[in-house]
Motif scaffolding. Structure first.
Motif, short mmCIF file in Angstrom:
data_model
loop_
_atom_site.label_atom_id
_atom_site.label_comp_id
_atom_site.label_asym_id
_atom_site.label_seq_id
_atom_site.Cartn_x
_atom_site.Cartn_y
_atom_site.Cartn_z
N GLN A 27 0.85 -1.18 0.00
CA GLN A 27 0.00 0.00 0.00
C GLN A 27 0.89 1.24 0.00
O GLN A 27 1.69 1.44 0.91
N PHE A 28 0.74 2.06 -1.05
CA PHE A 28 1.48 3.32 -1.14
C PHE A 28 0.67 4.42 -0.46
O PHE A 28 -0.50 4.61 -0.78
N ASN A 29 1.31 5.12 0.48
CA ASN A 29 0.69 6.27 1.15
C ASN A 29 1.36 7.52 0.56
O ASN A 29 2.51 7.82 0.88
N VAL A 30 0.65 8.22 -0.29
CA VAL A 30 1.25 9.24 -1.16
C VAL A 30 0.82 10.63 -0.74
O VAL A 30 -0.38 10.90 -0.53
N THR A 31 1.79 11.54 -0.64
CA THR A 31 1.51 12.93 -0.31
C THR A 31 2.53 13.83 -0.99
O THR A 31 3.43 13.37 -1.68
N SER A 32 2.38 15.14 -0.78
CA SER A 32 3.29 16.13 -1.35
C SER A 32 3.58 17.19 -0.30
O SER A 32 2.77 17.41 0.61
N VAL A 33 4.73 17.84 -0.43
CA VAL A 33 5.08 18.89 0.52
C VAL A 33 5.01 20.28 -0.09
O VAL A 33 5.22 21.28 0.60
N ASP A 34 4.72 20.38 -1.41
CA ASP A 34 4.68 21.73 -2.01
C ASP A 34 3.49 21.89 -2.94
O ASP A 34 2.47 22.46 -2.56
N VAL A 35 3.59 21.37 -4.17
CA VAL A 35 2.51 21.51 -5.14
C VAL A 35 1.93 20.14 -5.44
O VAL A 35 2.38 19.13 -4.92
N HIS A 40 -2.21 16.07 2.54
CA HIS A 40 -3.23 15.02 2.45
C HIS A 40 -2.57 13.73 1.95
O HIS A 40 -1.67 13.77 1.11
N TYR A 41 -3.02 12.59 2.48
CA TYR A 41 -2.51 11.30 2.03
C TYR A 41 -3.55 10.60 1.15
O TYR A 41 -4.73 10.51 1.52
N ASN A 42 -3.11 10.12 0.00
CA ASN A 42 -3.90 9.24 -0.84
C ASN A 42 -3.31 7.84 -0.76
O ASN A 42 -2.08 7.68 -0.71
N TYR A 43 -4.17 6.84 -0.77
CA TYR A 43 -3.72 5.46 -0.62
C TYR A 43 -4.08 4.65 -1.86
O TYR A 43 -5.16 4.81 -2.41
#
Length: 265
Positions: A156-164, A182-185
């Motif tokens: 399971q990839f827990n994906v987020t961003s710190v800028d754009v 925000h995290y998308n899974y």
């Protein structure tokens, strides 16, 4: 074609089927409209002679003027209603077709091939920033520019961003957007070992094209042996194993004024 052929992944085939369900009808409908426009143009085109313009007289009751709407019936209402019905049926069909696989890909345990217990997943955190990806493994170690994954393992990839906004695409395997704060899974299970590739597919700035790299998929025992050589909170910069080799080089698009996400953060 490389992007369209699912390879070695349970979820890759489902993602490709959703993509083709939209792109194939879109191409056919678009080609149909283009041919219809050509047909209407050729049928209605009537070349005029030069003297037709000289002999024509202006009639204020017939010709269009600013502020005046011509009192004429245009088009065929029956054809228009049939067209609207056709579009509605197509959209409803696509919705019914793609909801089950899309839900199964996004939600852990929703697909028949996915484990129902969330504890059976290997969680890998994926952080996007301008302009690179950081991968944080279950033991807290991390890598940048490349990722190492186990085969035959629900991930399971827990994906987020710190800028754009970014979008993480493990080609032929899985795709998910990355939003700041925000995290998308999304889950997957890669059934073949070998070298895959990931990239960012959301235009995010100057170095967007450089947000890509290899994903090395190893047999589970080899992966666990490699993971045991890593240290919590440290960034892995080199990977050499059985012909696979990757060195993390300098990021030419990172200006050094703002530190990227730290390992294990």
């Amino acid at each position: 074609m490389y992007h369209l052929i699912p390879r070695g992944s349970i979820t890759g085939a489902e993602i490709t089927s959703i993509f083709l369900a939209y792109i194939v009808p879109g191409i056919l409908i678009g080609a149909g409209f283009a041919l219809w426009y050509v047909y209407v143009f050729l049928k209605s085109y009537k070349p005029k002679k030069a003297d037709d313009f000289e002999n024509s007289k202006y009639n204020k009751d017939v010709d269009m003027r600013p502020g005046r709407i011509e009192n004429l019936e245009r088009g065929n209402k029956t054809i228009f209603k049939l067209f609207v019905l056709f579009v509605v049926l197509i959209l409803l069909s696509l919705l019914v077709y793609d909801l089950p696989p899309a839900y199964g890909i996004r939600v852990a345990g929703a697909a028949p091939s996915a484990p129902t217990d969330a504890h059976h997943y290997m969680d890998i955190k994926v952080i996007g920033y301008q302009w690179q990806w950081i991968f944080i493994y279950p033991n807290g170690a991390s890598s940048r520019h490349f990722v190492v994954l186990p085969a035959d393992t629900p991930i399971q990839f827990n994906v987020t961003s710190v800028d754009v906004m970014h979008s993480f695409y493990l080609i032929n395997v899985s795709k998910v957007d990355a939003f700041p704060g925000h995290y998308n899974y999304i889950w997957t299970n890669i059934t073949e070992t070998g070298e895959f590739h990931f990239e960012c597919v959301e235009l995010c700035g100057l170095g967007h094209a450089h947000m890509r790299g290899p994903a090395f998929v190893l047999p589970k025992t080899q992966y666990e042996s490699w993971l045991n050589t890593t240290v919590h909170g440290e960034m892995v910069e080199k990977f050499h194993l059985d012909g696979y080799s990757e060195n993390y080089g300098p990021n030419n698009y990172y200006n050094g004024t703002t530190a990227p996400p730290s390992a294990g953060a």
